[in-house]
Design a protein around this motif. Structure first.
Motif: not given
Length: 170
Positions: A117-145
């Protein structure tokens, strides 16, 4: 409003409800100029980390033995526009507006969503946010993470530092 505060910060999309996540990371950087979420993605991907290609090759070799598809890694290719369903490297675009880019990779071991996401800032420019989310499905997924969960925030932080070094960051 405090100096440099955002006008209004978006709530990034997650792959599942917060309590169902196996992994969740949020990182922000102030950028000197305002940009769209896709422009922010392009800026981050312009200079891939030197060892990231090797890491993806190792990931693909190991994961393929467990029936997980190869993803190949980041190409650095720049896009001027994307639509839902398009691919950005190994990510599928699940949502796109000027201010939000929602990317997913879904496989048998886990589902990943990265929201930029990029949110404009009052003084100009923006704030970039990188949000990562993960759901694992099995043992390999949990070990992978385990290693991914340790490496991912370091990688994202470095990518954001590169933006600052190039003069994009505030």
């Amino acid at each position: 409003m405090p100096d440099g505060a955002g006008l209004e910060r978006q709530t990034p999309r997650l792959v599942a409800a917060r309590e169902a996540l196996a992994y969740h990371d949020v990182q922000r950087v102030r950028l000197a100029r305002d940009m769209t979420a896709l422009e922010a993605w392009n800026a981050v991907m312009l200079e891939p980390m030197p060892l990231i290609g090797l890491a993806f090759r190792i990931r693909d070799a190991v994961s393929a033995r467990f029936g997980v598809k190869r993803i190949g890694g980041f190409t650095g290719r720049q896009k001027t526009q994307v639509a839902e369903g398009d691919m950005l490297d190994f990510f599928r675009v699940e949502g796109v507006t000027d201010r939000e880019l929602v990317l997913t990779e879904r496989d048998r071991h886990l589902d990943v969503m990265t929201t930029i996401t990029t949110d404009p800032l009052a003084g100009g420019g923006c704030e970039m946010t990188i949000t990562s989310s993960v759901v694992t499905h099995n043992l390999f997924g949990r070990l992978y993470m385990i290693p991914v969960g340790l490496a991912h925030p370091v990688i994202v932080k470095r990518m954001m530092r590169v933006l600052s070094r190039k003069g994009v960051g505030a």
